[in-house]
Design an enzyme around this catalytic site. Sequence first.
Site, short mmCIF file in Angstrom:
data_model
loop_
_atom_site.label_atom_id
_atom_site.label_comp_id
_atom_site.label_asym_id
_atom_site.label_seq_id
_atom_site.Cartn_x
_atom_site.Cartn_y
_atom_site.Cartn_z
N PRO A 90 11.29 41.31 16.07
CA PRO A 90 10.46 42.44 16.52
C PRO A 90 10.86 42.83 17.93
O PRO A 90 11.11 41.96 18.78
CB PRO A 90 9.03 41.88 16.50
CG PRO A 90 9.14 40.43 16.29
CD PRO A 90 10.53 40.08 15.86
N GLY A 137 24.06 47.15 16.00
CA GLY A 137 23.71 47.54 14.64
C GLY A 137 23.30 48.99 14.61
O GLY A 137 22.33 49.36 15.26
N HIS A 138 24.08 49.82 13.99
CA HIS A 138 23.71 51.22 13.84
C HIS A 138 23.31 51.45 12.39
O HIS A 138 24.05 51.09 11.49
CB HIS A 138 24.92 52.15 14.13
CG HIS A 138 25.31 52.18 15.56
ND1 HIS A 138 26.39 52.91 16.00
CD2 HIS A 138 24.78 51.60 16.63
CE1 HIS A 138 26.49 52.75 17.30
NE2 HIS A 138 25.53 51.97 17.71
N ASP A 184 19.58 50.21 21.06
CA ASP A 184 18.66 50.67 20.01
C ASP A 184 18.00 52.00 20.34
O ASP A 184 16.85 52.24 19.96
CB ASP A 184 17.57 49.61 19.73
CG ASP A 184 18.16 48.25 19.48
OD1 ASP A 184 19.14 48.18 18.73
OD2 ASP A 184 17.66 47.26 20.04
N GLU A 185 18.73 52.87 21.01
CA GLU A 185 18.16 54.19 21.36
C GLU A 185 18.27 55.16 20.19
O GLU A 185 17.70 56.26 20.26
CB GLU A 185 18.90 54.81 22.57
CG GLU A 185 18.77 54.04 23.87
CD GLU A 185 19.92 53.07 24.06
OE1 GLU A 185 20.68 52.84 23.08
OE2 GLU A 185 20.07 52.52 25.17
N GLY A 186 19.02 54.79 19.17
CA GLY A 186 19.25 55.73 18.06
C GLY A 186 20.57 56.46 18.24
O GLY A 186 20.71 57.61 17.82
N LYS A 187 21.53 55.77 18.85
CA LYS A 187 22.85 56.40 19.11
C LYS A 187 23.55 56.78 17.81
O LYS A 187 24.25 57.78 17.76
CB LYS A 187 23.76 55.43 19.88
CG LYS A 187 23.31 55.14 21.28
CD LYS A 187 24.21 54.14 21.96
CE LYS A 187 24.11 52.76 21.37
NZ LYS A 187 22.81 52.09 21.50
N GLY A 188 23.32 55.97 16.76
CA GLY A 188 24.00 56.21 15.48
C GLY A 188 23.78 57.63 15.00
O GLY A 188 24.71 58.31 14.58
N GLY A 216 16.72 41.18 13.04
CA GLY A 216 15.38 41.32 12.43
C GLY A 216 14.25 40.99 13.38
O GLY A 216 13.08 41.02 13.01
N GLN A 237 25.13 49.21 22.35
CA GLN A 237 24.13 48.74 23.31
C GLN A 237 23.76 49.86 24.31
O GLN A 237 24.01 51.03 24.02
CB GLN A 237 24.59 47.47 24.05
CG GLN A 237 24.63 46.23 23.17
CD GLN A 237 25.95 46.01 22.48
OE1 GLN A 237 27.01 46.22 23.05
NE2 GLN A 237 25.92 45.56 21.25
N THR A 293 22.09 37.72 20.42
CA THR A 293 22.05 37.94 18.97
C THR A 293 22.74 36.79 18.23
O THR A 293 22.84 36.82 17.01
CB THR A 293 22.78 39.25 18.63
OG1 THR A 293 24.11 39.17 19.13
CG2 THR A 293 22.08 40.46 19.25
P1 IMP Z 1 24.57 39.35 23.09
O1 IMP Z 1 25.20 40.70 23.26
O2 IMP Z 1 24.39 38.93 21.66
O3 IMP Z 1 25.25 38.31 23.91
O4 IMP Z 1 23.07 39.44 23.68
C1 IMP Z 1 22.81 39.66 25.04
C2 IMP Z 1 21.56 40.50 25.24
O5 IMP Z 1 21.81 41.83 24.79
C3 IMP Z 1 20.35 40.02 24.44
O6 IMP Z 1 19.18 40.28 25.19
C4 IMP Z 1 20.38 40.88 23.19
O7 IMP Z 1 19.12 41.01 22.59
C5 IMP Z 1 20.88 42.20 23.77
N1 IMP Z 1 21.61 43.00 22.78
C6 IMP Z 1 22.87 42.82 22.34
N2 IMP Z 1 23.23 43.76 21.46
C7 IMP Z 1 22.18 44.59 21.36
C8 IMP Z 1 21.96 45.80 20.62
O8 IMP Z 1 22.81 46.32 19.89
N3 IMP Z 1 20.74 46.37 20.80
C9 IMP Z 1 19.79 45.86 21.64
N4 IMP Z 1 19.97 44.74 22.33
C10 IMP Z 1 21.15 44.12 22.21
#
Ligand code: IMP
Length: 436
Positions: free
Chosen positions: A303, A40-41, A13-17, A301, A223, A127
């Site tokens: 926080p 999610g971008h 979620d650094e804003g890579k998109g 969704g 990620q 997730t």
């Molecule tokens: P998973 O990838 O759904 O197995 O989740 C493993 C860990 O990575 C959890 O702590 C998630 O919240 C985190 N995580 C997975 N995908 C993302 C992402 O795109 N952004 C931020 N955290 C992520």
Amino acid sequence: MPIAAVIGAQWGDEGKGKVVDYYASFAHVVVRFNGGANAGHTIVHKGKKFKFHHLPSGSLYPNKINVIGNGVVIDPKKLIEEIRQLQASNIHPNLVISPRAHIVLPYHFALDGAEEELKGGLAAGTTKRGIGPCYSDKANRIGIRMGDLLSKDVFRKKLHLLHQIKTKTLQHVYGKDFQYSEEQIYEEYCGYASLLAAYVADPVLLLQKTISSKKNILLEGAQGTMLDIDHGLYPFGTSSNTSVGGACTGAGIAPSRITHTIGVVKVYSSRVGGGPLPTEIFGKDADFIREKGKEYGTTTGRPRRIGWLDLVTLRYAAAINGFSGLAFTRVDTLSGLGKIKVCTHYLLDGKKLLFPPASYWDFEACKPVYKEFEGWTDLGQKGWSAVAKKGFRLLPQQAKKYLRFISESIGVPIYFVGVGESREDAIVLKEVFKRK
Ligand code: IMP
């Protein structure tokens, strides 16, 4: 023949998109190389928001080839929804899906939930997109790949084995009844296969040809480095290699070919899921940043937890990935605060640490040591857009000081500074591809 990789330098979620979207405009091929629907971008294009989980960010450009590499795990239902979302806006992505990419199946969702429940304090707070169980099957060589899905006989044979293993595991290990029959899954996934078949082709040859013809390739990471299965905060990360090594294996590109590795750094920290976060903050500054930055998960969704920027994990990310440049995001979000802190090092049992410890329990015991900065004023949307047009020089003095301090501490130059949501709200200090 530049090949640039865009890598998250923190916790996702650094804003890579936004960064990928900019550099993709000069790329011929964009490759997504890891993760799946956990990512999610959000990209704002012509005032419209697009949410991508699998699709490479280049999908919004009509003339790019967009590759979903072998390192990605695909939820076909979600991918079809994403393609349809674009088609509804009359955008038809030129998409190539690797036959080596693995498929997320209903067993994986069920197991993701059941395993997390049992893990208690060791749960990553996933997730729930079936990511871990799907990558586990890949490593265990019982997974089903995109190519398998296209051959009905192979799919049936592999599904039959998987169904037995998974239903027994769910029932006898986790005490869960699995609601789908083998036949239901077979029919449903054959339907997805028929919709996706036209996109499936081996991208390795395509990438080799692109390299030979000296065209530009952008490798798009999902990620962030601290979630990397090897180098992240195990076991609280994800199940793929989110760092630049994952770009090589997940796309089929040799390390020697990568000419630029861009580390995307949000100017504060955020985290979804469990595990320690040494620079986490609570109270009014955290709430201010969360609300202003709309820091809620794109996929779930939830926080997001908020913290100050952490140079210890950033230093590590720069080392692991060999960043050639930093792309800062959210300078506008952090504006309006009186004081801003940056963690320069940790103390663990009184010892100074410049790099994070390998074990989560040591990581949990680390005390962050901060350097404090004056904040900068919020210029408002118009003000930030004006700065984006005029360049780095016109950023607020305190923001420049803050960004330069980070860049100098890490020893990596600044390539890009994001000051707003849309494609135009960015200051580009370094191009990685020649403008056409
Ligand atoms: P998973 O990838 O759904 O197995 O989740 C493993 C860990 O990575 C959890 O702590 C998630 O919240 C985190 N995580 C997975 N995908 C993302 C992402 O795109 N952004 C931020 N955290 C992520």
